[in-house]
Design a protein around this motif. Structure first.
Motif, mmCIF file in Angstrom:
data_model
loop_
_atom_site.group_PDB
_atom_site.id
_atom_site.type_symbol
_atom_site.label_atom_id
_atom_site.label_comp_id
_atom_site.label_asym_id
_atom_site.label_seq_id
_atom_site.Cartn_x
_atom_site.Cartn_y
_atom_site.Cartn_z
ATOM 1 N N UNK A 177 10.572 30.468 33.464
ATOM 2 C CA UNK A 177 11.801 30.554 34.182
ATOM 3 C C UNK A 177 12.018 29.332 34.940
ATOM 4 N N UNK A 178 10.911 28.648 35.580
ATOM 5 C CA UNK A 178 11.162 27.402 36.186
ATOM 6 C C UNK A 178 11.519 26.334 35.273
ATOM 7 N N UNK A 179 10.882 26.481 33.858
ATOM 8 C CA UNK A 179 10.875 25.617 32.590
ATOM 9 C C UNK A 179 12.506 25.456 32.414
ATOM 10 N N UNK A 180 13.091 26.876 32.159
ATOM 11 C CA UNK A 180 14.506 27.052 31.752
ATOM 12 C C UNK A 180 15.352 26.644 32.881
ATOM 13 N N UNK A 181 14.909 26.779 34.041
ATOM 14 C CA UNK A 181 16.047 26.646 35.097
ATOM 15 C C UNK A 181 15.899 24.810 35.557
ATOM 16 N N UNK A 182 14.856 24.155 35.502
ATOM 17 C CA UNK A 182 14.930 22.965 35.584
ATOM 18 C C UNK A 182 15.468 22.047 34.402
ATOM 19 N N UNK A 183 15.413 22.799 33.120
ATOM 20 C CA UNK A 183 16.087 22.044 31.996
ATOM 21 C C UNK A 183 17.699 22.166 32.128
ATOM 22 N N UNK A 184 18.070 23.620 32.848
ATOM 23 C CA UNK A 184 19.468 23.588 33.047
ATOM 24 C C UNK A 184 20.101 22.546 34.107
ATOM 25 N N UNK A 185 19.210 22.510 35.191
ATOM 26 C CA UNK A 185 19.633 21.229 36.093
ATOM 27 C C UNK A 185 19.697 20.022 35.477
ATOM 28 N N UNK A 186 18.731 19.599 34.504
ATOM 29 C CA UNK A 186 18.851 18.534 33.881
ATOM 30 C C UNK A 186 19.954 18.184 33.211
ATOM 31 N N UNK A 187 20.506 19.128 32.524
ATOM 32 C CA UNK A 187 21.806 19.065 31.855
ATOM 33 C C UNK A 187 22.864 19.100 32.730
ATOM 34 N N UNK A 188 22.862 19.605 33.886
ATOM 35 C CA UNK A 188 23.893 19.664 34.546
ATOM 36 C C UNK A 188 24.103 18.249 35.435
ATOM 37 N N UNK A 189 23.062 17.653 35.594
ATOM 38 C CA UNK A 189 22.724 16.355 36.183
ATOM 39 C C UNK A 189 23.306 15.264 35.227
ATOM 40 N N UNK A 190 22.779 15.469 33.988
ATOM 41 C CA UNK A 190 23.129 14.371 32.795
ATOM 42 C C UNK A 190 24.612 14.371 32.593
ATOM 43 N N UNK A 191 25.412 15.679 32.920
ATOM 44 C CA UNK A 191 26.776 15.854 32.602
ATOM 45 C C UNK A 191 27.593 15.106 33.400
ATOM 46 N N UNK A 192 26.941 14.765 34.873
ATOM 47 C CA UNK A 192 27.674 14.149 35.791
ATOM 48 C C UNK A 192 28.029 12.606 35.429
ATOM 49 N N UNK A 193 27.352 12.103 34.412
ATOM 50 C CA UNK A 193 27.522 10.793 33.645
ATOM 51 C C UNK A 193 28.783 10.753 33.069
#
Length: 453
Positions: free
Chosen positions: A266-282
Motif C-alpha cells: 500500500x505504501x508503494x502504491x500510495x507513494x506512487x500516486x503522490x509522485x504522479x500528482x506531484x509530477x502533474x503540477x508541472x
C-alpha cells in the motif's frame, strides 16, 4: 524384551540424516544444514528475485540523483576559433570583398538554465518514486521469504515423514524377527510371519516414496535459495512445534478493514500516486513559472594569424594580440505552450494515470482483506486439526505399545499389531502435517497483517 517404541523421532531422523550424508559424500559436493533462521538469512541475501528488486531500488536512487541535477550550472573551458573567407560584413552593413576574418577565444565560462516548472516538481516526484521503490522491495522480499517459509515446511515435513517411515520399517523388522523365533518354537503359524514380512515391505515402499518427496522438496528449496544444483539440504529442526507469531487473541477476532494500510504494498502504491500528482503540477502550477538562463565567460579574445585589411585610413589593433573580455547573458522568460493549454493532452495523461493508480489501491484493499480472511480461516482450521491430531497421536502410540507387549506375550495376533502400527503412523503424520499447516498459516497471517519478515 525391550520395547522397540523406546526409539524416538530424533533417533530415526539421525539415521535418516546419516544416510543422506553418506549419499551426499558420493553424489553431492556440498551439504547445507538449515533451520528457519538460517533459511531467512540465506534467502534474504541470495534470492535472485529479491536481488532484482534491490537493483531496481538502486535504479530509483540513480533516477533521483539525476533529477536533482537540474539546478546546477554547466562550466566550460577551452579554446575556440572562428575564420571566414570571401566576404566579411562591416559594422555599418557594408561588405568587404577579398578579405578574411578570423578570431580566437580562450577562457572559462558558465551556462545555467533553470526550468522551475519542470525541475522542482520532477525532482520531488523522483524522490517519491524512490521511496515507493523501497516499499516495493520490502513487499517483494516479504512475498519471497513467505514462499521460502512455506517451501521449508514442505521440505521439513517430507524429511520428518521419511524419518517416521524409516522408524516404522525398523519396528517391522523387529516384529518379523520376533515372529521367526516364535514360528521356530511352534507357537506361531508361518502365514503370520509372511504377513509380517509383507507389511514390512509395504512400509519400506512408503519410506522410499517419502524419500522421493524429500528430494523433490530439497530441489525446490535449492532453487529458491539460489544454491548450486548439487547442494544437499538437511533440516536441523528434528521436531515441529507450533509457533505463536500472531497471538491467539488477535487471529480469533475479525481484523479491522483498514489492515491494508500497514502493508508495504500500500505504501508503494500510495507513494506512487503522490509522485504522479506531484509530477502533474508541472502542467498546472509549473506552467506559469519562468525559465531563468544565465551565461557568462571570462577569457581572451582577438585576431587569428595575419589578416588582409581594406585600404582605409583606420588604425587597427595588432591581429596577433588577444585582449581580455567578459561576457554576461541573462534572461527570465515565461514560455506558455498554447497547444498544452488548448488540448490539455499531458494533463489528461496524468489524470488517467492517477485514476489507474487509485483503482490499483482499491483492488489491493480487496486483495488484502481476502488474504487476511483466508489466512485467518486456515489458521482456525489448522488449530482444530492440531488439537485432534495431537490427541490422536498420543492414543495411537499407547495402543501400539500395548499391542506389541501383547504380541510378545502371545496374546495378540500379528495383524492387530500391524493395524495398530499403521494407525499410529497415520496419526503421527497427521500431527506433523497439522503443525506444518498451522505454522504456514501463522506466517501467512503475520505478513497479511502488514508485518515484515
Amino acid at each position: 524384551m525391550k520395547s522397540i517404541y523406546k526409539s524416538t523421532i530424533q533417533k530415526g531422523l539421525l539415521c535418516f540424516g546419516a544416510c543422506l550424508i553418506a549419499m551426499g559424500s558420493m553424489a553431492q559436493q556440498d551439504t547445507l544444514y538449515i533451520n528457519l533462521a538460517k533459511l531467512l538469512e540465506v534467502g534474504g541475501a541470495d534470492n535472485l528475485t529479491i536481488d532484482q528488486f534491490r537493483k531496481k531500488q538502486d535504479l530509483a536512487l540513480a533516477d533521483l540523483a539525476k533529477a536533482k541535477e537540474w539546478w546546477l550550472p554547466e562550466i566550460y573551458a577551452g579554446l575556440e576559433t572562428h575564420k571566414l573567407w570571401g566576404a566579411a560584413m562591416n559594422a555599418d552593413g557594408g561588405f568587404f570583398l577579398d578579405v578574411g576574418r578570423g578570431s580566437m577565444w580562450t577562457g572559462l565560462g558558465l551556462d545555467a538554465r533553470w526550468d522551475f516548472g519542470e525541475g522542482i516538481y520532477q525532482s520531488k516526484a523522483a524522490e517519491l518514486k524512490e521511496v515507493a521503490t523501497r516499499h516495493r522491495t520490502q513487499a517483494e522480499k516479504n512475498n519471497i521469504l513467505l514462499k521460502m517459509i512455506h517451501a521449508y515446511y514442505e521440505f521439513l515435513s517430507a524429511q520428518l515423514y521419511s524419518g517416521a517411515y524409516s522408524e516404522m520399517s525398523d519396528q517391522a523388522d523387529t516384529i518379523v524377527e520376533q515372529l521367526q523365533i516364535q514360528v521356530q518354537a511352534g507357537i506361531r503359524f508361518q502365514s503370520e510371519m509372511l504377513l509380517a514380512k509383507s507389511n514390512r515391505n509395504h512400509l519400506k515402499v512408503k519410506s522410499l516414496e517419502a524419500r522421493n518427496d524429500y528430494m523433490e522438496a530439497t530441489a525446490d528449496l535449492v532453487n529458491l535459495l539460489n544454491l548450486p544444483y548439487q547442494t544437499g539440504i538437511i533440516g536441523l529442526d528434528t521436531i515441529l512445534v507450533p509457533l505463536d507469531l500472531v497471538p491467539e487473541s488477535e487471529w480469533r477476532q475479525v481484523p479491522a478493514e483498514n489492515t491494508y494500510l500497514n502493508r508495504p504494498e500500500y505504501r508503494f502504491l500510495h507513494n506512487g500516486l503522490d509522485a504522479i500528482r506531484t509530477e502533474r503540477k508541472s502542467t498546472t502550477t509549473g506552467l506559469w513559472l519562468p525559465d531563468l538562463s544565465v551565461g557568462t565567460s571570462f577569457g581572451y579574445f582577438g585576431g587569428l594569424f595575419n589578416q588582409v585589411r581594406p585600404m582605409r585610413p583606420v588604425d587597427y589593433p595588432d591581429p596577433k594580440i588577444i585582449y581580455p573580455t567578459t561576457v554576461l547573458n541573462a534572461s527570465l522568460m515565461w514560455r506558455i505552450p498554447l497547444g498544452r493549454l488548448a488540448y490539455r493532452g499531458r494533463l489528461k495523461q496524468f489524470d488517467a494515470q492517477v485514476a489507474l493508480k487509485e483503482n490499483e489501491i482499491s483492488q489491493f484493499r480487496n486483495q488484502v482483506n481476502e488474504e487476511v480472511n483466508k489466512s485467518r480461516s486456515q489458521l482456525l482450521m489448522a488449530s482444530e486439526q492440531l488439537e485432534l491430531a495431537e490427541e490422536s497421536q498420543a492414543l495411537a502410540k499407547e495402543a501400539v505399545e500395548q499391542s506389541i507387549q501383547r504380541q510378545q506375550l502371545g496374546t495378540a495376533m500379528p495383524f492387530e499389531v500391524f493395524q495398530a502400527q499403521e494407525i499410529y503412523l497415520r496419526a503421527r503424520l497427521d500431527y506433523l502435517k497439522a503443525i506444518a499447516s498451522y505454522n504456514k498459516s501463522q506466517y501467512s497471517l503475520y505478513v497479511a497483517l502488514g508485518n515484515d519478515l
